[in-house]
Design a protein around this motif. Structure first.
Motif: not given
Length: 465
Positions: A158-170, A316-320, A417-421
């Motif tokens: 149950p403790a893992g259900q509300d874990d917040i997941l950040i699936q990117r490099n920031e 705007g990460i691509r195409g800009s 782009h700064k967000s395109d890791f």
């Protein structure tokens, strides 16, 4: 005499370079000023020894230079000299070790009010997990890692259900709040290092290590892997962005939880087919691509990758970038799928389409196979794409499209782009192909891979939400 002068100049030059050198510490942005102090003490101790030894050597060379009328006096032992050397050596070692041991004692003593954050390393990117409202991180097991559960969280906890997941490099952190970073590796030995925070620690497969710090300055700081973890080790970069508490809470509220990630809308294929008619004008009725319109094949591509690229166009990460003519065209089309359900429907329909057959191309296949070895670490030995590496399949893509994207990465049109890791990683890897002949050889080899060989290692990859 010449050797004496050289030794003296070596000492003076080293001292001058130490003070005028541009390579110095980055401005500190955490509570670990004591680490800087410890390093400075080490510099003073080793610097004093360096100066003293070399000046003594210069004196000895000059004072005892060759003289045919003088005979050397051999003394195998000198207790007085040995006593002084032992004493000074002991003082120097204690002066270097004692501050380090004191700081290490602080480094492993985490404040009780520190917020826990998990940093997960794998070749060659970072992802992060934060506790939810219960303040606890759920149990994880590497055997549970999959495309739908990339962190390997135990769904029965149950403790893992509300874990917040950040699936990117920031990773975003609040200013002036202590943070304990739990370090976990999915594959090989990595290292978590933020130079401005003066912290680093290895990620060891099979165990959890940690470090802690308190960010003291707002800004964006590089996360680096300072461990040789593979061929793309140098490209394993991330970011820590330190903000005020209000902005941090806004960012935190926008992140998905584990429970939300497991209950996402899968999509309706029939509704997606209707929406796809707009895409079909360029990409073909069955997503086979159209080289005349510079549109790549969509069928056979991983669902998670298509979703990320559409979101990159929307953000705007691509195409800009200047020069990305076809990417700019895609921005308007991608914005038609901002609704999460419509996006899921279209991806569901694309997922149902048969992948196009690879088309053979002329080229030096032997050279291409050799060059592709570096690419295979992420894209797979058969260019099938690997979800765990965030690398798409390549076999269904037209050679002209692959060539254009490689050139875009080399020229900085894509990946700047700064967000395109992952694009930034590809910029670095694309530079390993020196010239058009190398690119042509690699593209020809990718095209030579049969459709049967281009089966994913995980049959469920393309069904990821």
């Amino acid at each position: 005499m010449a050797i004496t002068i050289i030794l003296v100049l070596l000492v003076l030059g080293s001292i001058a370079f130490h003070f005028i050198s541009p390579w110095w510490f980055t401005p500190i942005a955490s509570n670990w000023q004591s680490i800087d102090t410890t390093i400075e003490i080490t510099f003073w101790v080793t610097g004093f020894v360096f100066v003293a030894v070399n000046l003594f050597l210069a004196y000895a060379v000059f004072r005892y230079r060759f003289n045919k009328d003088r005979k050397a006096d051999y003394q195998p032992e000198n207790k007085k000299l040995e006593t002084w050397l032992t004493l000074f050596t002991t003082i120097g070692i204690v002066a270097m070790l004692a501050p380090g041991l004191y700081v290490w004692g602080q480094f492993v003593d985490v404040p009780a009010d520190a917020t826990e954050v998990e940093a997960v390393g794998q070749q060659w990117h970072w992802s992060f997990r934060l506790p939810g409202a219960d303040g606890k991180l759920g149990e994880v097991d590497s055997r549970l890692v999959s495309d739908q559960n990339p962190f390997g969280i135990n769904s029965a906890d149950p403790a893992g259900q509300d874990d917040i997941l950040i699936q990117r490099n920031e990773l975003v952190l609040p200013l002036d709040k202590p943070v304990k970073v739990l370090l976990r590796s999915k594959d090989v030995l990595h290292n978590f290092a933020v130079p401005q925070f003066r912290v680093k620690m290895d990620l060891v497969p099979g165990m959890v290590t940690y470090l802690w710090f308190t960010p003291t300055r707002e800004g964006s700081f590089d996360i680096m892997c300072e461990e040789l973890c593979g061929v793309a080790h140098f490209a394993m970069r991330g970011k820590v962005r330190v903000t005020a508490e209000t902005e941090y809470q806004q960012w935190l509220a926008a992140q998905p939880t584990f429970a939300q990630s497991q209950s996402r809308y899968a999509g309706d294929t029939s509704q997606g087919q209707a929406l796809f008619q707009v895409c079909a004008a360029c990409h073909g009725a069955v997503g086979e691509g159209n080289s005349q319109l510079n549109a790549p094949a969509l069928a056979g591509q991983s669902r998670w990758y298509l979703k990320r690229q559409l979101q990159h166009y929307q953000q705007g990460i691509r195409g800009s970038s200047e020069g990305d003519v076809y990417g700019a065209q895609m921005v308007a089309m991608a914005n038609m799928l901002r609704d999460e359900r419509n996006l899921a429907n279209v991806l569901s329909f694309i997922d149902s389409l048969p992948p196009p057959q690879p088309k053979a191309r002329q080229g030096d296949l032997q050279r291409g196979r050799s060059l592709y070895r570096n690419c295979s670490y992420c894209h797979g030995s058969q260019a099938q794409g690997i979800y765990a590496m965030n690398a798409p399949a390549l076999t269904s893509l037209d050679g002209a499209y692959l060539r254009r994207q490689l050139n875009y990465f080399k020229q900085g049109i894509r990946g700047s782009h700064k967000s395109d890791f992952y694009g930034a990683q590809m910029q670095l890897m694309a530079q390993s192909l020196h010239g058009e002949q190398d690119s042509a050889a690699v593209i020809a080899y990718i095209a030579s891979l049969s459709a049967d060989a281009a089966i994913s290692d995980d049959a469920t990859l393309r069904s990821a939400p």
